[in-house]
Design an enzyme around this catalytic site. Structure first.
Site, PDB file in Angstrom:
ATOM      1  N   ILE A 411       0.868  -1.181   0.000  1.00 48.53           N
ATOM      2  CA  ILE A 411       0.000   0.000   0.000  1.00 48.53           C
ATOM      3  C   ILE A 411       0.899   1.223   0.000  1.00 48.53           C
ATOM      4  O   ILE A 411       1.709   1.402   0.916  1.00 48.53           O
ATOM      5  CB  ILE A 411      -0.919   0.018   1.236  1.00 48.53           C
ATOM      6  N   HIS A 412       0.760   2.066  -1.011  1.00 53.53           N
ATOM      7  CA  HIS A 412       1.659   3.219  -1.150  1.00 53.53           C
ATOM      8  C   HIS A 412       0.898   4.525  -0.937  1.00 53.53           C
ATOM      9  O   HIS A 412      -0.208   4.687  -1.429  1.00 53.53           O
ATOM     10  CB  HIS A 412       2.278   3.216  -2.550  1.00 53.53           C
ATOM     11  N   PRO A 413       1.471   5.458  -0.181  1.00 58.90           N
ATOM     12  CA  PRO A 413       2.735   5.385   0.554  1.00 58.90           C
ATOM     13  C   PRO A 413       2.494   5.040   2.023  1.00 58.90           C
ATOM     14  O   PRO A 413       1.803   5.763   2.735  1.00 58.90           O
ATOM     15  CB  PRO A 413       3.296   6.798   0.404  1.00 58.90           C
ATOM     16  N   GLU A 417       4.803  -0.958   3.642  1.00 60.63           N
ATOM     17  CA  GLU A 417       5.092  -1.479   2.303  1.00 60.63           C
ATOM     18  C   GLU A 417       6.570  -1.795   2.106  1.00 60.63           C
ATOM     19  O   GLU A 417       6.937  -2.545   1.189  1.00 60.63           O
ATOM     20  CB  GLU A 417       4.630  -0.495   1.231  1.00 60.63           C
TER      21      GLU A 417
END
Length: 437
Positions: A411-413, A417
């Site tokens: 999952i960004h940001p 991650e």
């Protein structure tokens, strides 16, 4: 048709003292104050409710060689979990819990270390510190404020103590609703299957201290009201009569050795929580062990507490979370040649605009090469490390491997991650410092 004894407090000489003790052990100041076979019912309304639910009849019909099916000494996380689970399973249970007040009169409510002086106040004070840091970061994000912002220690401590008080009350209420007898007093074994309950009065004498400096010849000899030994907690096992029934303890630490069923060397005595020798001192561990113990004792279940891969977090300003083995321990268990360590420093996006250091946060996993690169150690130093670690702990219980991490879409940001993109091994010696986002 049931024989009962009635004590009218205004008709006896020491009625006021009896009322004070009743208030302390039941948290009820009204009358009638009803007990059935030593289990506190409450007042009139609660007794009628117990009658309607069938609980009253159950308590009246019980006839046993013992007064209780289970007595718990210590109202902390593990003890309360075990007591309530046993009560849910229909057993007659008593909880004994007492903390000696300080010379100033302060003491703890029900709930043990975690609620009163551990996890709960620690995390709330941690949040207060994070809010202070957020104020500093806020200007970089465009928040303009001109008044001087300062911290009021008394406001914070009062709010935290009020919350703790609400939790203490919630535990008492929960025990009462489950018809668990709670007594705010010491419990001490006097012989097998027999425990004495006694009350201790908040007036200790003064203490004479003789101390010698470790850095020179200086000595201190003084008399004090209070002495704080900031060396961790001591196990309160030496004054509860365990020696009278033959329960073994570690003489140095006071902790109790048990088997994988939390059973001591005396078959009918069990121990859970921080008092166990060689086990992690963590609230969720104690709760899990307490519940499972009650189910094994009274519901015919077989599940045992799994003390492997327990996640935990240190709530320092920069949080540290871990699950599984440290690198040093992994080398001891699996040998260095069978391990691969992946690691990196990382820079949280929230820190970039705020201008905070870009090489402070750290992520590391330890993999067992001989077991399909299974992750046997997880470590993270950074914001919200506790939340990150909790999620990965579940994955480790399911047999997380390096390949599964690589196959996971991050999952960004987010900080979490970083574990889906780990490439640098410690053995390679490559630089792990960050140059950008």
């Amino acid at each position: 048709g049931i024989e009962c004894n009635i004590l009218e407090l205004d008709q006896v000489d020491d009625g006021a003292n009896v009322q004070e003790v009743l208030s302390e052990i039941t948290n009820q100041r009204t009358v009638p104050n009803i007990f059935v076979n030593k289990v506190h019912m409450g007042g009139c309304d609660r007794t009628f409710q117990a009658h309607q639910s069938g609980l009253l009849q159950k308590l009246l019909q019980e006839d046993s060689a013992y007064d209780y099916d289970l007595i718990v000494i210590g109202g902390g996380s593990g003890g309360l979990a075990c007591a309530q689970e046993a009560a849910i399973l229909g057993k007659k249970v008593m909880v004994l819990d007492f903390v000696v007040p300080s010379p100033q009169g302060t003491s703890w409510g029900l709930g043990g270390t975690c609620v009163n002086v551990g996890c709960v106040p620690k995390k709330l004070m941690h949040q207060a510190a994070l809010l202070g840091q957020a104020l500093s970061d806020a200007r970089k994000f465009g928040w303009e404020y001109h008044q001087q912002v300062k911290h009021n220690w008394e406001t914070m401590t009062e709010a935290i103590q009020n919350h703790i008080g609400s939790l203490n009350w919630g535990y008492r209420l929960s025990l009462r609703e489950k018809a668990v007898a709670y007594v705010n007093a010491y419990g001490e074994f006097v012989e097998h299957h027999k425990i004495k309950v006694f009350f201790v009065l908040g007036s200790p004498g003064k203490l004479k201290v003789v101390a010698k400096s470790t850095e020179g010849p200086e000595t201190i000899e003084e008399i004090y009201n209070t002495v704080l030994l900031a060396i961790g907690r001591d196990s309160c096992t030496r004054k509860i009569g365990l020696e009278k029934i033959g329960v073994r303890i570690n003489e140095r630490s006071g902790k109790i050795p048990v088997n994988d069923m939390e059973q001591t060397n005396v078959p009918y005595v069990y121990a859970v929580g921080d008092i166990l020798e060689g086990k992690l001192e963590l609230t969720p561990v104690a709760i899990q062990a307490g519940k499972l113990l009650a189910r094994r004792l009274f519901a015919g279940r077989l599940e045992k507490c799994d003390y492997v891969n327990i996640p935990t977090t240190v709530f320092t300003p920069l949080e540290y979370g871990c699950c599984g083995l440290s690198e040093e321990r992994a080398i001891e268990v699996h040998k260095k040649e069978n391990l691969e360590v992946y690691h990196t420093l990382f820079w949280p996006l929230e820190w970039t605009v705020a201008g905070r250091d870009n090489n402070t946060c750290y992520a590391k996993i330890i993999c067992n090469k001989s077991d399909n690169y299974r992750v046997i150690g997880f470590h993270v130093l950074g914001p919200n490390a506790g939340e990150i670690t909790q999620g990965f702990a579940a994955a480790m219980k399911c047999g997380l491997t390096k390949q599964l991490l690589d196959d996971t879409v991050g999952i960004h940001p987010t900080c979490g991650e970083v574990f889906t993109t780990l490439e640098i091994t410690k053995s390679s010696g490559l630089d792990i410092t960050q140059k950008g986002c």
